[in-house]
Design a protein around this motif. Sequence first.
Motif, PDB file in Angstrom:
ATOM      1  N   VAL A 330       0.935  -1.319   0.044  1.00 49.92           N
ATOM      2  CA  VAL A 330       0.021   0.117   0.040  1.00 49.92           C
ATOM      3  C   VAL A 330       0.906   1.386  -0.090  1.00 49.92           C
ATOM      4  O   VAL A 330       0.558   2.116  -0.682  1.00 49.92           O
ATOM      5  CB  VAL A 330      -0.830   0.004   1.198  1.00 49.92           C
ATOM      6  N   VAL A 331       1.762   1.303   0.765  1.00 49.51           N
ATOM      7  CA  VAL A 331       2.745   2.553   0.842  1.00 49.51           C
ATOM      8  C   VAL A 331       3.339   2.711  -0.370  1.00 49.51           C
ATOM      9  O   VAL A 331       3.640   3.665  -0.706  1.00 49.51           O
ATOM     10  CB  VAL A 331       3.804   2.073   2.245  1.00 49.51           C
ATOM     11  N   LEU A 332       4.121   1.753  -1.131  1.00 52.32           N
ATOM     12  CA  LEU A 332       4.822   1.647  -2.261  1.00 52.32           C
ATOM     13  C   LEU A 332       3.863   2.306  -3.354  1.00 52.32           C
ATOM     14  O   LEU A 332       4.196   3.033  -4.058  1.00 52.32           O
ATOM     15  CB  LEU A 332       5.249   0.493  -2.685  1.00 52.32           C
ATOM     16  N   GLY A 333       2.654   1.834  -3.308  1.00 51.16           N
ATOM     17  CA  GLY A 333       1.707   2.297  -4.238  1.00 51.16           C
ATOM     18  C   GLY A 333       1.269   3.605  -4.253  1.00 51.16           C
ATOM     19  O   GLY A 333       1.133   4.302  -5.320  1.00 51.16           O
ATOM     20  N   ASP A 334       1.340   4.091  -2.989  1.00 50.19           N
ATOM     21  CA  ASP A 334       1.079   5.608  -2.835  1.00 50.19           C
ATOM     22  C   ASP A 334       2.201   6.535  -3.396  1.00 50.19           C
ATOM     23  O   ASP A 334       2.006   7.893  -3.642  1.00 50.19           O
ATOM     24  CB  ASP A 334       1.035   6.125  -1.399  1.00 50.19           C
ATOM     25  N   GLN A 335       3.394   6.137  -3.775  1.00 53.02           N
ATOM     26  CA  GLN A 335       4.521   6.787  -4.483  1.00 53.02           C
ATOM     27  C   GLN A 335       3.824   7.419  -5.709  1.00 53.02           C
ATOM     28  O   GLN A 335       4.770   8.322  -6.324  1.00 53.02           O
ATOM     29  CB  GLN A 335       5.713   5.841  -4.216  1.00 53.02           C
ATOM     30  N   PHE A 336       3.197   6.824  -6.586  1.00 52.28           N
ATOM     31  CA  PHE A 336       2.815   6.902  -7.922  1.00 52.28           C
ATOM     32  C   PHE A 336       4.094   7.090  -8.648  1.00 52.28           C
ATOM     33  O   PHE A 336       4.290   8.061  -9.283  1.00 52.28           O
ATOM     34  CB  PHE A 336       1.982   8.400  -8.156  1.00 52.28           C
ATOM     35  N   SER A 337       4.745   5.964  -8.848  1.00 54.52           N
ATOM     36  CA  SER A 337       6.131   5.870  -9.869  1.00 54.52           C
ATOM     37  C   SER A 337       6.191   4.730 -10.323  1.00 54.52           C
ATOM     38  O   SER A 337       5.395   3.553  -9.833  1.00 54.52           O
ATOM     39  CB  SER A 337       7.067   6.181  -8.841  1.00 54.52           C
ATOM     40  N   GLU A 338       6.855   4.365 -11.514  1.00 55.31           N
ATOM     41  CA  GLU A 338       6.994   3.165 -12.010  1.00 55.31           C
ATOM     42  C   GLU A 338       7.610   1.941 -11.116  1.00 55.31           C
ATOM     43  O   GLU A 338       7.128   1.033 -11.325  1.00 55.31           O
ATOM     44  CB  GLU A 338       7.554   3.143 -13.554  1.00 55.31           C
ATOM     45  N   SER A 339       8.750   2.336 -10.565  1.00 57.70           N
ATOM     46  CA  SER A 339       9.350   1.464  -9.574  1.00 57.70           C
ATOM     47  C   SER A 339       8.567   1.277  -8.387  1.00 57.70           C
ATOM     48  O   SER A 339       8.498   0.068  -8.065  1.00 57.70           O
ATOM     49  CB  SER A 339      10.860   2.202  -9.011  1.00 57.70           C
ATOM     50  N   GLY A 340       7.896   2.213  -7.830  1.00 54.87           N
ATOM     51  CA  GLY A 340       7.123   1.995  -6.698  1.00 54.87           C
ATOM     52  C   GLY A 340       5.990   1.136  -7.004  1.00 54.87           C
ATOM     53  O   GLY A 340       5.456   0.058  -6.333  1.00 54.87           O
ATOM     54  N   GLY A 341       5.342   1.226  -8.086  1.00 50.21           N
ATOM     55  CA  GLY A 341       4.135   0.446  -8.729  1.00 50.21           C
ATOM     56  C   GLY A 341       4.247  -0.755  -9.010  1.00 50.21           C
ATOM     57  O   GLY A 341       3.752  -1.921  -8.699  1.00 50.21           O
ATOM     58  N   VAL A 345       2.853  -4.026  -6.754  1.00 48.02           N
ATOM     59  CA  VAL A 345       2.218  -5.097  -7.750  1.00 48.02           C
ATOM     60  C   VAL A 345       2.788  -6.389  -7.409  1.00 48.02           C
ATOM     61  O   VAL A 345       1.890  -7.346  -6.680  1.00 48.02           O
ATOM     62  CB  VAL A 345       2.248  -4.758  -9.231  1.00 48.02           C
ATOM     63  N   LYS A 346       3.976  -6.537  -7.404  1.00 46.70           N
ATOM     64  CA  LYS A 346       4.427  -7.812  -6.719  1.00 46.70           C
ATOM     65  C   LYS A 346       4.280  -8.283  -5.480  1.00 46.70           C
ATOM     66  O   LYS A 346       4.159  -9.347  -5.117  1.00 46.70           O
ATOM     67  CB  LYS A 346       6.085  -7.613  -6.916  1.00 46.70           C
ATOM     68  N   ASP A 347       4.124  -7.196  -4.651  1.00 49.36           N
ATOM     69  CA  ASP A 347       3.832  -7.567  -3.182  1.00 49.36           C
ATOM     70  C   ASP A 347       2.272  -8.013  -3.067  1.00 49.36           C
ATOM     71  O   ASP A 347       2.237  -8.716  -2.183  1.00 49.36           O
ATOM     72  CB  ASP A 347       4.374  -6.175  -2.351  1.00 49.36           C
ATOM     73  N   PHE A 348       1.324  -7.145  -3.544  1.00 44.45           N
ATOM     74  CA  PHE A 348       0.217  -7.550  -3.544  1.00 44.45           C
ATOM     75  C   PHE A 348      -0.031  -8.995  -4.081  1.00 44.45           C
ATOM     76  O   PHE A 348      -0.904  -9.748  -3.603  1.00 44.45           O
ATOM     77  CB  PHE A 348      -0.526  -6.524  -4.549  1.00 44.45           C
ATOM     78  N   GLU A 349       0.619  -9.258  -5.245  1.00 48.37           N
ATOM     79  CA  GLU A 349       0.572 -10.630  -5.793  1.00 48.37           C
ATOM     80  C   GLU A 349       0.878 -11.499  -4.718  1.00 48.37           C
ATOM     81  O   GLU A 349       0.352 -12.744  -4.645  1.00 48.37           O
ATOM     82  CB  GLU A 349       1.021 -10.594  -7.099  1.00 48.37           C
ATOM     83  N   TYR A 358      -8.577 -12.405   0.964  1.00 49.25           N
ATOM     84  CA  TYR A 358      -8.257 -11.327   1.474  1.00 49.25           C
ATOM     85  C   TYR A 358      -8.510 -10.231   0.557  1.00 49.25           C
ATOM     86  O   TYR A 358      -7.841  -9.841  -0.152  1.00 49.25           O
ATOM     87  CB  TYR A 358      -6.792 -11.096   1.944  1.00 49.25           C
ATOM     88  N   ALA A 359      -9.901  -9.415   0.550  1.00 49.78           N
ATOM     89  CA  ALA A 359     -10.226  -8.494  -0.435  1.00 49.78           C
ATOM     90  C   ALA A 359      -9.511  -7.507  -0.323  1.00 49.78           C
ATOM     91  O   ALA A 359      -9.294  -7.015  -1.848  1.00 49.78           O
ATOM     92  CB  ALA A 359     -11.631  -8.243  -0.225  1.00 49.78           C
ATOM     93  N   PRO A 360      -8.864  -6.724   0.429  1.00 46.40           N
ATOM     94  CA  PRO A 360      -8.386  -5.448   0.361  1.00 46.40           C
ATOM     95  C   PRO A 360      -6.950  -5.777  -0.605  1.00 46.40           C
ATOM     96  O   PRO A 360      -6.502  -4.905  -1.426  1.00 46.40           O
ATOM     97  CB  PRO A 360      -7.791  -5.205   1.607  1.00 46.40           C
ATOM     98  N   ALA A 361      -6.349  -6.807  -0.747  1.00 47.32           N
ATOM     99  CA  ALA A 361      -5.367  -7.239  -1.370  1.00 47.32           C
ATOM    100  C   ALA A 361      -5.619  -6.990  -2.971  1.00 47.32           C
ATOM    101  O   ALA A 361      -4.802  -6.723  -3.756  1.00 47.32           O
ATOM    102  CB  ALA A 361      -4.301  -8.207  -0.994  1.00 47.32           C
ATOM    103  N   TYR A 362      -6.633  -7.722  -3.215  1.00 42.03           N
ATOM    104  CA  TYR A 362      -7.100  -7.629  -4.453  1.00 42.03           C
ATOM    105  C   TYR A 362      -7.590  -6.333  -5.218  1.00 42.03           C
ATOM    106  O   TYR A 362      -7.217  -5.965  -6.203  1.00 42.03           O
ATOM    107  CB  TYR A 362      -8.455  -8.608  -4.953  1.00 42.03           C
ATOM    108  N   ALA A 363      -8.394  -5.650  -4.019  1.00 44.05           N
ATOM    109  CA  ALA A 363      -8.604  -4.176  -4.447  1.00 44.05           C
ATOM    110  C   ALA A 363      -7.210  -3.223  -4.908  1.00 44.05           C
ATOM    111  O   ALA A 363      -7.153  -2.647  -5.608  1.00 44.05           O
ATOM    112  CB  ALA A 363      -9.363  -3.549  -3.442  1.00 44.05           C
ATOM    113  N   GLY A 364      -6.153  -3.465  -3.821  1.00 40.99           N
ATOM    114  CA  GLY A 364      -4.928  -2.748  -4.019  1.00 40.99           C
ATOM    115  C   GLY A 364      -4.190  -3.007  -5.391  1.00 40.99           C
ATOM    116  O   GLY A 364      -3.919  -2.209  -6.076  1.00 40.99           O
TER     117      GLY A 364
END
Length: 634
Positions: A330-341, A345-349, A358-364
Amino acid sequence: MRIILEIYLHSKPLKDLVMLNSRDSEQFEFGPFELRPASGELSKAGLSLKLPPQPFSLLVMLVSRPAELITREEIQEALWSDGTTVEFDQSLNFCIRQIRSALGEDAREPKFIETLPKRGYRFIAPVTRTIVKPDAKVERAAPPHAKWRPVVWVRLAIIAAMLPALYLARRGGEKQGSPSAILVRPFVNLDLPAADAWFSDALAQQVIGALAETKALRVVPWSSSLALKGQSADVSELGKRFQVDAILEGSVGRQGDRLRVVTQLVDVATQRTIWSHQDEREARDLASVHDDIMSAIASTLKFRLAETITPKARRRPQDLETYNLYLKAVVLGDQFSESGGTESVKDFEEVIQRAPTYAPAYAGLANELAIMPFFNPAEARQLLTRSRDAAEQAISLDPSLALAHAARGHSFFNAWDWKGAEKEFQIALSLDPDSAIAHHLYGLLLGSQGRSEEALREARRAVELAPTSAIISHSFATVLFHAGQFDESISQSRRTLELDRGLDLAYHDLIRCYTLKRMPSEAGQALDDLESIEHNHAKQPLLRANQLATVGKREEALKMIDQWLISNPRASRPPMDLVVALLAAGKKDRALQTLRQAVERHTPSMVWLKSTPELVEVHSDPRFAAAVSLMKPE
């Protein structure tokens, strides 16, 4: 303790203090206080006072050089020069407030520490310095209650959740139960290694989320809090900006397998620390934050926990490592960058593999995948399909999860399913009317379809909910631009750059506005500013070509366009900037041909086709209408 001694003995400003017999120790006395650097003790009238390592070391620096200016540069070199992750301005201000809290000092009427703005600090109280021999040391008798010290560490979340009640109790002049508003600043990384830097953001985000769910008080959302990271804004300034009466701030440090957290609540009106606390826990123990906060708030603010039932699919994974990985994503996604994104994605998967229900992980994951075509347009179709699948899985697990519907709407929007996107955004807002991200995305959808009045309403509401989010501020500027309100878009882009000077998207809107308004010097300056920031600006030459063509330098613009095409042979999806630049250079046929190619190849920027101001002159051309007709939902 070893860390304190090392900082104390090896910091350059303190070298002249160590020419002592190793068996001797120093003691400083000022007012009713005694400071013993060697043992890490600060006491008042014999009663020990707690002060975390960094504030303690800073106090030693100040006290050991009374009446001298200790510059900010000296402090940074002495206390934070070891490569740890730290936001210096915010960390320094936090440490000073910790010291003042321990000394009972009011910053507006200092008795011990004088602030010299932008320069540093000076210790202004008289100081007596003595050398104490080990065999001559006299131990003071401590009060009976001070001898009994059971080691009980209260969880950060419980303390944080109790703050509103403590605060209201202190404000005796107000009616009981009157609404209170609080800002939770991003927690400071005092000595976290870079790999653990996300800990502090995760803790602050969890505290904000849990407090906001109760509806018992107004809490500034995380999207606004995050934008304050590293900033040294004054408490009174923040209070006015966010209309809050209290600010919770904290720091996070790590020693071995222990996580050290310090929190304090600051009253905006008096700028005094109302309450502070030190907490220590296992470094992995972040997972219980939400549960502890909810339980504590339920007992403190006197509402029934049963009224806020968490759906089964939204309950955090029991495995601590899995939940910590989710927080990190979640924290990395908030960076709005290609590397962070990409890492998000890798961590959410991986979280989904470990906790498939766990629904929030799919939403994230769905939300991050919907953003990724912006950074990787060549894989737009695959990314959007994956985003939609993840969102649908989240909704099947938890139909009431607003973020999942917003994410599905996001993927529909980028896949040109306008009706499907609008339906999902409306569902998301019915589930959470204060969702800044849902208002923000809905505003973009409406703006792309030329529904300017509705779009501006949604975008403005998103900014109200998240006033310090640079991305949401930028989106408002984009909606204004596509609504033809160029002056307002320029003003909003400038506000965006005040929030984040490195956000290249804000320069993009600014340059296009200046170009359309025939303001070449301003457009040129914005282009120069864009070039100066540290990003890979693959499209910057196209913006400059458009600006040159607009002022009559068409041949120069065409050379720049052709050079861009040579330098970007893999640009299989022509961006909107290329179409606009060709049109400005007088190459209408080529521009419309490129436009059709972009639509056929599903270039992400084509979502704005129908509302792009620079294309108004070709709206009547049958080739434009034909390109628009190709925009079918996928």
